[in-house]
Write a protein that holds these residues in place. Structure first.
Motif, PDB file in Angstrom:
ATOM      1  N   TYR A  50     -13.602  24.619 -29.667  1.00 52.63           N
ATOM      2  CA  TYR A  50     -12.426  25.081 -28.934  1.00 52.63           C
ATOM      3  C   TYR A  50     -12.890  25.723 -27.645  1.00 52.63           C
ATOM      4  O   TYR A  50     -13.911  26.405 -27.612  1.00 52.63           O
ATOM      5  CB  TYR A  50     -11.637  26.105 -29.760  1.00 52.63           C
ATOM      6  CG  TYR A  50     -10.501  26.715 -28.995  1.00 52.63           C
ATOM      7  CD1 TYR A  50      -9.319  26.017 -28.813  1.00 52.63           C
ATOM      8  CD2 TYR A  50     -10.625  27.970 -28.410  1.00 52.63           C
ATOM      9  CE1 TYR A  50      -8.275  26.559 -28.086  1.00 52.63           C
ATOM     10  CE2 TYR A  50      -9.584  28.517 -27.679  1.00 52.63           C
ATOM     11  CZ  TYR A  50      -8.423  27.812 -27.528  1.00 52.63           C
ATOM     12  OH  TYR A  50      -7.393  28.345 -26.795  1.00 52.63           O
ATOM     13  N   GLY A  51     -12.156  25.519 -26.602  1.00 47.17           N
ATOM     14  CA  GLY A  51     -12.450  26.160 -25.337  1.00 47.17           C
ATOM     15  C   GLY A  51     -11.272  26.040 -24.398  1.00 47.17           C
ATOM     16  O   GLY A  51     -10.322  25.304 -24.652  1.00 47.17           O
ATOM     17  N   THR A  55     -12.680  29.281 -19.193  1.00 46.23           N
ATOM     18  CA  THR A  55     -13.859  29.951 -19.739  1.00 46.23           C
ATOM     19  C   THR A  55     -15.053  29.030 -19.901  1.00 46.23           C
ATOM     20  O   THR A  55     -16.136  29.496 -20.221  1.00 46.23           O
ATOM     21  CB  THR A  55     -13.542  30.577 -21.106  1.00 46.23           C
ATOM     22  OG1 THR A  55     -13.127  29.559 -22.009  1.00 46.23           O
ATOM     23  CG2 THR A  55     -12.470  31.635 -20.988  1.00 46.23           C
ATOM     24  N   SER A  56     -14.878  27.778 -19.747  1.00 47.87           N
ATOM     25  CA  SER A  56     -15.891  26.726 -19.856  1.00 47.87           C
ATOM     26  C   SER A  56     -15.377  25.703 -20.849  1.00 47.87           C
ATOM     27  O   SER A  56     -14.409  25.942 -21.543  1.00 47.87           O
ATOM     28  CB  SER A  56     -17.246  27.305 -20.271  1.00 47.87           C
ATOM     29  OG  SER A  56     -17.746  26.748 -21.443  1.00 47.87           O
ATOM     30  N   VAL A  58     -16.494  24.722 -23.763  1.00 47.12           N
ATOM     31  CA  VAL A  58     -16.538  25.130 -25.174  1.00 47.12           C
ATOM     32  C   VAL A  58     -16.804  26.625 -25.257  1.00 47.12           C
ATOM     33  O   VAL A  58     -17.773  27.120 -24.690  1.00 47.12           O
ATOM     34  CB  VAL A  58     -17.628  24.358 -25.953  1.00 47.12           C
ATOM     35  CG1 VAL A  58     -17.762  24.886 -27.363  1.00 47.12           C
ATOM     36  CG2 VAL A  58     -17.322  22.880 -25.960  1.00 47.12           C
ATOM     37  N   THR A  59     -15.922  27.340 -25.964  1.00 50.24           N
ATOM     38  CA  THR A  59     -16.088  28.775 -26.176  1.00 50.24           C
ATOM     39  C   THR A  59     -16.437  29.058 -27.628  1.00 50.24           C
ATOM     40  O   THR A  59     -17.207  29.958 -27.923  1.00 50.24           O
ATOM     41  CB  THR A  59     -14.795  29.518 -25.799  1.00 50.24           C
ATOM     42  OG1 THR A  59     -14.413  29.128 -24.477  1.00 50.24           O
ATOM     43  CG2 THR A  59     -14.998  31.015 -25.824  1.00 50.24           C
ATOM     44  N   GLN A  61     -17.436  27.174 -31.514  1.00 46.83           N
ATOM     45  CA  GLN A  61     -17.820  25.946 -32.200  1.00 46.83           C
ATOM     46  C   GLN A  61     -18.381  26.262 -33.573  1.00 46.83           C
ATOM     47  O   GLN A  61     -18.897  27.336 -33.814  1.00 46.83           O
ATOM     48  CB  GLN A  61     -18.814  25.132 -31.401  1.00 46.83           C
ATOM     49  CG  GLN A  61     -20.244  25.644 -31.436  1.00 46.83           C
ATOM     50  CD  GLN A  61     -21.162  24.724 -30.666  1.00 46.83           C
ATOM     51  OE1 GLN A  61     -20.922  24.450 -29.499  1.00 46.83           O
ATOM     52  NE2 GLN A  61     -22.204  24.264 -31.306  1.00 46.83           N
ATOM     53  N   SER A  79     -19.456  31.352 -28.742  1.00 45.69           N
ATOM     54  CA  SER A  79     -20.748  30.974 -28.169  1.00 45.69           C
ATOM     55  C   SER A  79     -21.481  32.227 -27.685  1.00 45.69           C
ATOM     56  O   SER A  79     -20.883  33.294 -27.529  1.00 45.69           O
ATOM     57  CB  SER A  79     -20.543  30.024 -26.985  1.00 45.69           C
ATOM     58  OG  SER A  79     -19.895  28.852 -27.415  1.00 45.69           O
TER      59      SER A  79
END
Length: 89
Positions: A50-51, A55-56, A58-59, A61, A79
């Motif tokens: 999920y992201g 925020t980028s 992928v936040t 995982q 992350s």
């Protein structure tokens, strides 16, 4: 995409013994869909992520070592260098 892959496998089964992983992200992942991909598509190392664009990519995982129940019912862990807070508005 995974719904279509499951439907295609149901209509015309293929040998998926060499398939082992996939990434599921970009939209809420229903637990039934995650478990079906793991079981019916042989994706034993499927990861849920999920992201947000802000925020980028992928936040959060999961890890392939997480139990399928964890991977199918959560978005995983934050992350590195990510601070998560609970806001009650």
């Amino acid at each position: 995409m995974f719904v279509d892959m499951l439907n295609a496998q149901k209509k015309k089964p293929r040998d998926l013994s060499t398939l082992s992983t996939g990434l599921m992200a970009g939209a809420p992942c229903h637990q039934e869909l995650v478990m079906a991909a793991i079981e019916k598509l042989n994706m034993k190392d499927l990861l849920v992520m999920y992201g947000m664009t802000e925020t980028s990519p992928v936040t959060f995982q999961c890890f392939s070592s997480d139990l399928p129940a964890v991977r199918s019912s959560t978005v995983g862990y934050p992350s590195d260098h990510i601070e998560v807070s609970n806001c009650n508005i």
